[in-house]
Design a protein around this motif. Sequence first.
Motif, mmCIF file in Angstrom:
data_model
loop_
_atom_site.group_PDB
_atom_site.id
_atom_site.type_symbol
_atom_site.label_atom_id
_atom_site.label_comp_id
_atom_site.label_asym_id
_atom_site.label_seq_id
_atom_site.Cartn_x
_atom_site.Cartn_y
_atom_site.Cartn_z
ATOM 1 N N LEU A 167 0.886 -1.185 -0.029
ATOM 2 C CA LEU A 167 0.252 0.010 0.190
ATOM 3 C C LEU A 167 1.254 1.113 -0.340
ATOM 4 C CD1 LEU A 167 -2.692 -0.885 2.566
ATOM 5 C CD2 LEU A 167 -2.454 -1.545 -0.047
ATOM 6 N N GLN A 184 -4.690 4.945 -0.726
ATOM 7 C CA GLN A 184 -4.997 2.883 -0.396
ATOM 8 C C GLN A 184 -5.359 2.309 0.404
ATOM 9 O OE1 GLN A 184 -1.332 2.143 -2.567
ATOM 10 N NE2 GLN A 184 -2.284 0.097 -3.140
ATOM 11 N N GLN A 215 -8.768 3.367 1.687
ATOM 12 C CA GLN A 215 -9.528 2.988 0.580
ATOM 13 C C GLN A 215 -9.953 1.343 0.871
ATOM 14 O OE1 GLN A 215 -8.659 4.403 -3.468
ATOM 15 N NE2 GLN A 215 -9.669 6.408 -3.395
ATOM 16 N N MET A 216 -8.622 0.677 1.342
ATOM 17 C CA MET A 216 -9.055 -0.501 1.503
ATOM 18 C C MET A 216 -10.045 -0.629 2.474
ATOM 19 S SD MET A 216 -5.835 -3.454 2.115
ATOM 20 C CE MET A 216 -5.987 -2.959 4.005
ATOM 21 N N PHE A 245 -6.457 -4.491 -7.370
ATOM 22 C CA PHE A 245 -5.996 -3.290 -6.254
ATOM 23 C C PHE A 245 -4.858 -5.175 -5.436
ATOM 24 C CE2 PHE A 245 -9.910 -1.848 -6.914
ATOM 25 C CZ PHE A 245 -10.113 -0.952 -7.568
ATOM 26 N N ALA A 292 0.758 8.192 -7.722
ATOM 27 C CA ALA A 292 -0.162 7.296 -7.582
ATOM 28 C C ALA A 292 -1.231 6.737 -9.681
ATOM 29 C CB ALA A 292 -1.128 6.825 -6.582
ATOM 30 N N GLU A 295 -4.949 6.721 -10.437
ATOM 31 C CA GLU A 295 -6.577 7.167 -10.490
ATOM 32 C C GLU A 295 -7.029 6.426 -11.414
ATOM 33 O OE1 GLU A 295 -8.542 10.127 -7.476
ATOM 34 O OE2 GLU A 295 -8.074 10.487 -9.449
ATOM 35 N N ILE A 298 -7.789 4.385 -6.315
ATOM 36 C CA ILE A 298 -6.301 4.312 -6.442
ATOM 37 C C ILE A 298 -5.967 2.476 -6.895
ATOM 38 C CG2 ILE A 298 -3.861 4.701 -5.301
ATOM 39 C CD1 ILE A 298 -5.763 7.022 -6.310
ATOM 40 N N PRO A 312 -2.374 0.020 -7.347
ATOM 41 C CA PRO A 312 -1.409 0.185 -6.300
ATOM 42 C C PRO A 312 -0.259 -0.343 -7.680
ATOM 43 C CG PRO A 312 -2.241 -2.314 -6.040
ATOM 44 C CD PRO A 312 -3.090 -0.658 -6.837
#
Length: 357
Positions: A95, A100, A103-104, A129, A174, A176, A183, A185
């Motif tokens: 992450l 990130q 959001q996870m 993701f 990042a 998007e 976002i 990885p």
Amino acid sequence: MSNPYVGLPPRAYWRSGVADVSFLEMQDVYRPRYEISRESTRIAAAGSCFAQHIGRQFKARGYQFVDVEKPLPMLPESAWNDYGFNMYSARYGNLYSARQLLQMFRRAHGLFTPEEDVWEKDGRFYDPFRPNIEKNGYATPEEVRRDRDFHLAAVRRILEQTDVFVFTFGLTEAWECIADGAILPTCPGTVAGQFDPEKYRFVNFSYEDVLGDFTAFKDFAEGIRPGIRFLITVSPVPLTATASDQHVLPATVYSKSVLRTVCGTLYQKYENVDYFPSFELVSSHPGRAMFFRPNLREVSPVGVAHVMDAFFGPHTAGQAAPDPEPVSAEKAPARAKPRMSEDDLVCEEALLEEFGR
């Protein structure tokens, strides 16, 4: 003449704290804000590639490390990395940004459902993701979704079990999803997926972005686990490549400066946030890059050991050592070593080097 700079301890002056001592022998660089008990403090970890060292060292040194997705019994240790095990507190992979991370956990708790679903490459299927979590991908899109649901259910349990959450800030850059701000990885088209400028855009988070994202995560975590504490640090690993249209050197300095400033603000503002200077111990100029490998990006095992000793030394002072496991002489090193090699890091961002050839 009396003033606030008279009679400060040696650590407060550059000459006595840095210039007059060996970089390997600097003292009092880190003072823990709170105790982390080997016996009772439950620790979870996430972050960029360098953060993998932290989780492994907590385990190797006998701490209570939260791992809600442990390796399958039939999977040999040599294959753990290929399937995302033993890296963090769940199989979420790296992450790289606070967004990130935020959001996870929102996804895991049903508060955010990205439109991005499944990526395909050479007839195999990948989770956008967690594109590097299965070495050869999945056989069908349905397998991706089932494993994702299982994974997010595990992630929901992490904060409920955690006393200290460790996060290593890695990057400000990042990619998007334009539709909903999800976002990713890694950039689509690198590990898997296909890049489409109509669907994806480059972002370079500002200080305000990163501070807001981590503060939102902190508030979310405290809502689930009142009394939880946080340990933050900045990865010393520079960018492999930048999409910012800058030279990679100033792009790296911008990224690390923003992240370090965010950490400083969080430390000053919140009593339950501690900061450990891994970035400074590896990257600052008194070190003369001695802890980097010849590519000036990867941190050497000696550098990792130095950083980990600087962290665990103050925390283990006064604590009883763990009961030693019976091992042969050749497997009894001076420093605690993780079961897997420090060279076995999984890092999607490092793969970008291949596209510059």
